[in-house]
Design a protein around this motif. Sequence first.
Motif, short mmCIF file in Angstrom:
data_model
loop_
_atom_site.label_atom_id
_atom_site.label_comp_id
_atom_site.label_asym_id
_atom_site.label_seq_id
_atom_site.Cartn_x
_atom_site.Cartn_y
_atom_site.Cartn_z
N HIS A 84 0.85 -1.19 0.00
CA HIS A 84 0.00 0.00 0.00
C HIS A 84 0.88 1.24 0.00
O HIS A 84 1.89 1.29 0.69
CB HIS A 84 -0.88 -0.01 1.26
N VAL A 119 0.55 5.47 0.49
CA VAL A 119 -0.31 6.58 0.89
C VAL A 119 0.30 7.87 0.35
O VAL A 119 1.48 8.14 0.56
CB VAL A 119 -0.44 6.67 2.43
N HIS A 120 -0.53 8.65 -0.34
CA HIS A 120 -0.12 9.94 -0.89
C HIS A 120 -0.76 11.06 -0.10
O HIS A 120 -1.88 10.91 0.40
CB HIS A 120 -0.53 10.04 -2.36
#
Length: 157
Positions: A32, A34-35
Amino acid sequence: MPRITPFLWYHERAEEAAAFYVSLFPNSRILHTVHATEPIPGAHPGSVLTVEFELNGQRIVAMNGGPTFTLDEAFSLSVEVDTQEEVDRLWEALIADGGTPSQCGWLRDRWGLSWQITPAILNQLMADPERAARAAASMMTMGKIDIATLIAAVDGG
């Protein structure tokens, strides 16, 4: 049951580091990313904040946290391998492009993360009371561990 996950702080390039690490080990993958969705200190919208990944089943999180903290030798990832070929492959890949070899099987990769590349035979020799001192003395003379040299030193050859 709680899960324990190493959390690594990078100035930047966490995504690049995670992708590289995943390429080196079987059973590894990016889980995963995350931005940032809005401006926060050290990040602009769209930039990578964290990357969660697995190395041979071990979950790790890497964060682009800025220059406040740096990785150092107080924390390392230890990799036990069976053959000299595995030692050589991982050692060369991890010190490439700016990594730094150290001693006793330790190195720092180009992002500053410390690793121990340890052949399983070393742990076996260190657990043998009759051979441990000779194994330790031989290991202390090495950067990258050389299995043949280690065994010769322990067996008196």
